[in-house]
Design a protein around this motif. Structure first.
Motif, PDB file in Angstrom:
ATOM      1  N   ILE A   1      47.173  31.825  46.196  1.00  0.00           N
ATOM      2  CA  ILE A   1      48.238  32.218  45.077  1.00  0.00           C
ATOM      3  C   ILE A   1      48.398  31.595  43.686  1.00  0.00           C
ATOM      4  CG2 ILE A   1      51.081  31.068  44.649  1.00  0.00           C
ATOM      5  CD1 ILE A   1      50.287  32.252  47.754  1.00  0.00           C
ATOM      6  N   VAL A   2      48.460  33.233  42.782  1.00  0.00           N
ATOM      7  CA  VAL A   2      48.496  33.671  41.366  1.00  0.00           C
ATOM      8  C   VAL A   2      49.645  33.955  40.976  1.00  0.00           C
ATOM      9  CG1 VAL A   2      45.980  34.075  41.322  1.00  0.00           C
ATOM     10  CG2 VAL A   2      48.211  35.698  41.897  1.00  0.00           C
ATOM     11  N   PHE A   3      50.051  33.665  39.790  1.00  0.00           N
ATOM     12  CA  PHE A   3      51.222  33.997  39.152  1.00  0.00           C
ATOM     13  C   PHE A   3      51.500  35.509  38.754  1.00  0.00           C
ATOM     14  CE2 PHE A   3      54.371  34.560  35.807  1.00  0.00           C
ATOM     15  CZ  PHE A   3      55.361  34.560  35.915  1.00  0.00           C
ATOM     16  N   PRO A   4      52.802  35.800  39.184  1.00  0.00           N
ATOM     17  CA  PRO A   4      52.600  37.723  39.444  1.00  0.00           C
ATOM     18  C   PRO A   4      52.636  38.573  38.625  1.00  0.00           C
ATOM     19  CG  PRO A   4      54.974  36.654  40.486  1.00  0.00           C
ATOM     20  CD  PRO A   4      53.802  35.269  40.074  1.00  0.00           C
ATOM     21  N   ILE A   5      53.042  37.746  37.552  1.00  0.00           N
ATOM     22  CA  ILE A   5      53.594  38.728  36.514  1.00  0.00           C
ATOM     23  C   ILE A   5      52.554  38.283  35.189  1.00  0.00           C
ATOM     24  CG2 ILE A   5      55.603  39.038  35.533  1.00  0.00           C
ATOM     25  CD1 ILE A   5      57.359  38.051  36.970  1.00  0.00           C
TER      26      ILE A   5
ATOM     27  N   VAL B   1      53.871  35.630  29.276  1.00  0.00           N
ATOM     28  CA  VAL B   1      53.725  34.858  30.321  1.00  0.00           C
ATOM     29  C   VAL B   1      52.229  34.787  30.336  1.00  0.00           C
ATOM     30  CG1 VAL B   1      54.193  34.122  32.549  1.00  0.00           C
ATOM     31  CG2 VAL B   1      55.373  35.560  31.738  1.00  0.00           C
ATOM     32  N   LYS B   2      51.121  34.020  29.375  1.00  0.00           N
ATOM     33  CA  LYS B   2      49.924  34.052  29.101  1.00  0.00           C
ATOM     34  C   LYS B   2      49.467  32.895  29.224  1.00  0.00           C
ATOM     35  CE  LYS B   2      48.044  37.905  26.368  1.00  0.00           C
ATOM     36  NZ  LYS B   2      47.589  37.953  25.051  1.00  0.00           N
ATOM     37  N   GLU B   3      50.100  31.405  29.113  1.00  0.00           N
ATOM     38  CA  GLU B   3      50.289  30.444  29.783  1.00  0.00           C
ATOM     39  C   GLU B   3      51.620  29.619  30.078  1.00  0.00           C
ATOM     40  OE1 GLU B   3      46.078  28.350  27.758  1.00  0.00           O
ATOM     41  OE2 GLU B   3      48.228  28.073  27.548  1.00  0.00           O
TER      42      GLU B   3
ATOM     43  N   GLU C   1      57.789  26.467  33.416  1.00  0.00           N
ATOM     44  CA  GLU C   1      57.978  26.789  32.798  1.00  0.00           C
ATOM     45  C   GLU C   1      57.187  27.918  31.837  1.00  0.00           C
ATOM     46  OE1 GLU C   1      58.954  22.273  31.617  1.00  0.00           O
ATOM     47  OE2 GLU C   1      60.014  23.257  32.685  1.00  0.00           O
ATOM     48  N   ASN C   2      57.693  27.713  30.451  1.00  0.00           N
ATOM     49  CA  ASN C   2      56.882  27.769  28.485  1.00  0.00           C
ATOM     50  C   ASN C   2      57.977  27.765  27.448  1.00  0.00           C
ATOM     51  OD1 ASN C   2      58.391  30.293  28.797  1.00  0.00           O
ATOM     52  ND2 ASN C   2      55.834  30.954  29.134  1.00  0.00           N
ATOM     53  N   ALA C   3      57.604  27.403  26.267  1.00  0.00           N
ATOM     54  CA  ALA C   3      58.820  28.290  25.226  1.00  0.00           C
ATOM     55  C   ALA C   3      59.516  28.692  25.341  1.00  0.00           C
ATOM     56  CB  ALA C   3      57.606  28.116  24.141  1.00  0.00           C
ATOM     57  N   TYR C   4      59.366  30.437  26.191  1.00  0.00           N
ATOM     58  CA  TYR C   4      59.825  30.824  26.121  1.00  0.00           C
ATOM     59  C   TYR C   4      61.000  31.554  27.847  1.00  0.00           C
ATOM     60  CZ  TYR C   4      57.116  33.522  22.729  1.00  0.00           C
ATOM     61  OH  TYR C   4      56.718  32.959  21.966  1.00  0.00           O
TER      62      TYR C   4
ATOM     63  N   ILE D   1      46.339  22.884  46.571  1.00  0.00           N
ATOM     64  CA  ILE D   1      47.192  22.772  45.745  1.00  0.00           C
ATOM     65  C   ILE D   1      45.765  22.696  44.494  1.00  0.00           C
ATOM     66  CG2 ILE D   1      49.289  22.150  43.877  1.00  0.00           C
ATOM     67  CD1 ILE D   1      51.090  21.644  46.388  1.00  0.00           C
ATOM     68  N   PHE D   2      46.176  23.990  44.046  1.00  0.00           N
ATOM     69  CA  PHE D   2      45.109  23.718  42.901  1.00  0.00           C
ATOM     70  C   PHE D   2      45.591  22.851  41.202  1.00  0.00           C
ATOM     71  CE2 PHE D   2      43.387  27.064  44.935  1.00  0.00           C
ATOM     72  CZ  PHE D   2      42.135  26.407  46.289  1.00  0.00           C
ATOM     73  N   VAL D   3      46.380  23.311  40.586  1.00  0.00           N
ATOM     74  CA  VAL D   3      47.889  23.774  39.873  1.00  0.00           C
ATOM     75  C   VAL D   3      48.879  22.169  39.807  1.00  0.00           C
ATOM     76  CG1 VAL D   3      48.308  23.523  37.753  1.00  0.00           C
ATOM     77  CG2 VAL D   3      46.882  25.436  38.678  1.00  0.00           C
ATOM     78  N   GLY D   4      48.710  21.025  39.615  1.00  0.00           N
ATOM     79  CA  GLY D   4      49.744  20.060  39.936  1.00  0.00           C
ATOM     80  C   GLY D   4      50.682  19.747  39.484  1.00  0.00           C
ATOM     81  N   GLU D   5      51.767  19.206  39.843  1.00  0.00           N
ATOM     82  CA  GLU D   5      52.989  19.701  38.045  1.00  0.00           C
ATOM     83  C   GLU D   5      52.519  19.000  37.653  1.00  0.00           C
ATOM     84  OE1 GLU D   5      55.781  17.440  40.421  1.00  0.00           O
ATOM     85  OE2 GLU D   5      56.410  19.122  42.332  1.00  0.00           O
ATOM     86  N   ASN D   6      52.804  19.642  36.401  1.00  0.00           N
ATOM     87  CA  ASN D   6      53.271  19.439  34.398  1.00  0.00           C
ATOM     88  C   ASN D   6      52.009  19.383  34.352  1.00  0.00           C
ATOM     89  OD1 ASN D   6      56.050  17.905  34.380  1.00  0.00           O
ATOM     90  ND2 ASN D   6      55.714  16.500  35.131  1.00  0.00           N
ATOM     91  N   GLN D   7      51.136  20.638  35.036  1.00  0.00           N
ATOM     92  CA  GLN D   7      49.569  20.981  34.626  1.00  0.00           C
ATOM     93  C   GLN D   7      49.866  22.340  34.018  1.00  0.00           C
ATOM     94  OE1 GLN D   7      46.847  20.207  37.789  1.00  0.00           O
ATOM     95  NE2 GLN D   7      46.136  17.876  36.851  1.00  0.00           N
ATOM     96  N   LYS D   8      49.388  22.515  33.113  1.00  0.00           N
ATOM     97  CA  LYS D   8      49.097  24.127  32.088  1.00  0.00           C
ATOM     98  C   LYS D   8      48.281  24.975  33.761  1.00  0.00           C
ATOM     99  CE  LYS D   8      50.686  22.912  27.545  1.00  0.00           C
ATOM    100  NZ  LYS D   8      50.477  23.126  26.280  1.00  0.00           N
ATOM    101  N   ALA D   9      48.563  26.406  33.135  1.00  0.00           N
ATOM    102  CA  ALA D   9      47.265  27.003  33.600  1.00  0.00           C
ATOM    103  C   ALA D   9      47.325  28.683  33.167  1.00  0.00           C
ATOM    104  CB  ALA D   9      48.089  27.007  35.550  1.00  0.00           C
ATOM    105  N   SER D  10      47.084  29.171  33.631  1.00  0.00           N
ATOM    106  CA  SER D  10      47.614  30.663  33.214  1.00  0.00           C
ATOM    107  C   SER D  10      47.596  32.084  34.041  1.00  0.00           C
ATOM    108  CB  SER D  10      46.292  31.165  32.182  1.00  0.00           C
ATOM    109  OG  SER D  10      44.654  31.268  33.063  1.00  0.00           O
TER     110      SER D  10
END
Length: 109
Positions: A35-39, A44-46, A70-73, A89-98
């Motif tokens: 599962i990766v971010f689809p867009i 949406v870089k981070e 979520e991000n700044a936008y 799950i590799f990226v937990g809640e409140n963790q940043k990802a790209s």
């Protein structure tokens, strides 16, 4: 929701002898979808994974909300691109990802 056990569970990155191809792994006739971010775009870089709507071991249907980011936008809910069992799950809640980070893995046919 189905009561199933994952057919394959190893520590992240330990896939000796198993075929991996970016979006899925194939092990003993079972597909594992990454599962990766689809867009991908400039906004949406981070992002931060703000919430997982499913937990490891829960069944999810394609189109059902899997996680929120979520991000700044913006803030948005992301649907699952696959039906199957959430096994990692590799990226937990409140963790940043790209945008190209593997966030989780779903076992599905």
């Amino acid at each position: 929701q189905r009561d199933r056990q994952p057919a394959f569970k190893e520590k992240q990155g330990n896939y000796r002898g198993h075929h991996l191809d970016g979006k899925y792994a194939f092990v003993n006739e079972v597909f594992f979808h990454n599962i990766v971010f689809p867009i991908e775009n400039e906004l949406v870089k981070e992002f931060t994974v703000s919430r997982w709507h499913k937990r490891i071991g829960e069944w999810i249907e394609k189109g059902e909300t899997l996680y929120s980011i979520e991000n700044a936008y913006f803030e948005m809910e992301i649907p699952s691109p696959y039906t199957g069992l959430l096994i990692e799950i590799f990226v937990g809640e409140n963790q940043k990802a790209s945008a190209d980070t593997v966030l989780a893995r779903i076992e599905g046919a």
